[in-house]
Design an enzyme around this catalytic site. Structure first.
Site, mmCIF file in Angstrom:
data_model
loop_
_atom_site.group_PDB
_atom_site.id
_atom_site.type_symbol
_atom_site.label_atom_id
_atom_site.label_comp_id
_atom_site.label_asym_id
_atom_site.label_seq_id
_atom_site.Cartn_x
_atom_site.Cartn_y
_atom_site.Cartn_z
ATOM 1 N N HIS A 1 31.358 51.748 -16.355
ATOM 2 C CA HIS A 1 31.293 52.862 -15.574
ATOM 3 C C HIS A 1 31.806 51.948 -14.195
ATOM 4 O O HIS A 1 31.725 50.751 -13.952
ATOM 5 C CB HIS A 1 29.967 53.324 -15.376
ATOM 6 C CG HIS A 1 28.877 52.269 -15.054
ATOM 7 N ND1 HIS A 1 27.917 51.909 -16.104
ATOM 8 C CD2 HIS A 1 28.222 51.746 -13.835
ATOM 9 C CE1 HIS A 1 27.028 50.897 -15.566
ATOM 10 N NE2 HIS A 1 27.159 51.226 -14.125
ATOM 11 N N GLU B 1 28.791 44.109 -12.704
ATOM 12 C CA GLU B 1 27.753 44.400 -13.844
ATOM 13 C C GLU B 1 28.513 44.165 -15.159
ATOM 14 O O GLU B 1 29.600 44.783 -15.401
ATOM 15 C CB GLU B 1 27.231 45.718 -13.525
ATOM 16 C CG GLU B 1 25.840 46.010 -14.595
ATOM 17 C CD GLU B 1 25.605 47.467 -14.532
ATOM 18 O OE1 GLU B 1 26.251 48.398 -13.982
ATOM 19 O OE2 GLU B 1 24.272 47.491 -14.942
HETATM 20 CO CO CO Z 1 25.767 50.151 -13.085
#
Ligand code: CO
Length: 134
Positions: free
Chosen positions: A7, A130
């Site tokens: 994402h 991330e």
């Molecule tokens: Co995230």
């Protein structure tokens, strides 16, 4: 080493307004708001055919994204999330090459119930990265 783009996260001041923008103007599939008190954020996931957008709104007084939203009152791209097969193997490899892992260096359970960790933006082209175990 990295796999799919899981994402792109966008931090906003008003997640309701941002959700509505994606739903009505962009015609996207938008989830309900989920408060994540352990992470100091409210999340909404927008499902696209090839990836997701994660909307984040600060939650609570010690939200880790509050300063970012204060600096970016219109919202802004906060981080990108790549999938890895084994988060500990990925972490140890990156650390041995000098990359900085944020926090105490141990994976935490992220918004999808999977282990995640964050890498210092100064080590990755100015982008907070991330890693999520796929
Ligand atoms: Co995230």
């Amino acid at each position: 080493m990295i796999g799919r783009l899981n994402h792109v996260a966008i931090a906003v001041k008003d997640i309701k307004k941002a959700s509505e923008l994606y739903r009505s103007k962009l015609g996207a599939e938008v989830s309900e708001q989920v408060p994540q008190p352990a992470h100091g954020v409210v999340t909404v996931f927008i499902t696209l055919p090839n990836t997701k957008i994660e909307l984040l709104e600060p939650l609570g007084e010690k939200s880790p994204i509050q300063a970012f939203v204060d600096r970016n009152p219109d919202g802004g791209i906060h981080h990108i999330c790549y999938e890895v097969d084994d988060i500990l193997v990925a972490r140890d490899k990156l650390k041995s090459e000098g990359a900085r892992v944020l926090g105490d260096g141990n994976p935490k359970i992220g918004a999808h119930g999977k282990p995640v960790l964050f890498l210092h933006p100064k080590d990755f082209c100015g982008t907070l990265v991330e890693l999520e175990q796929a």
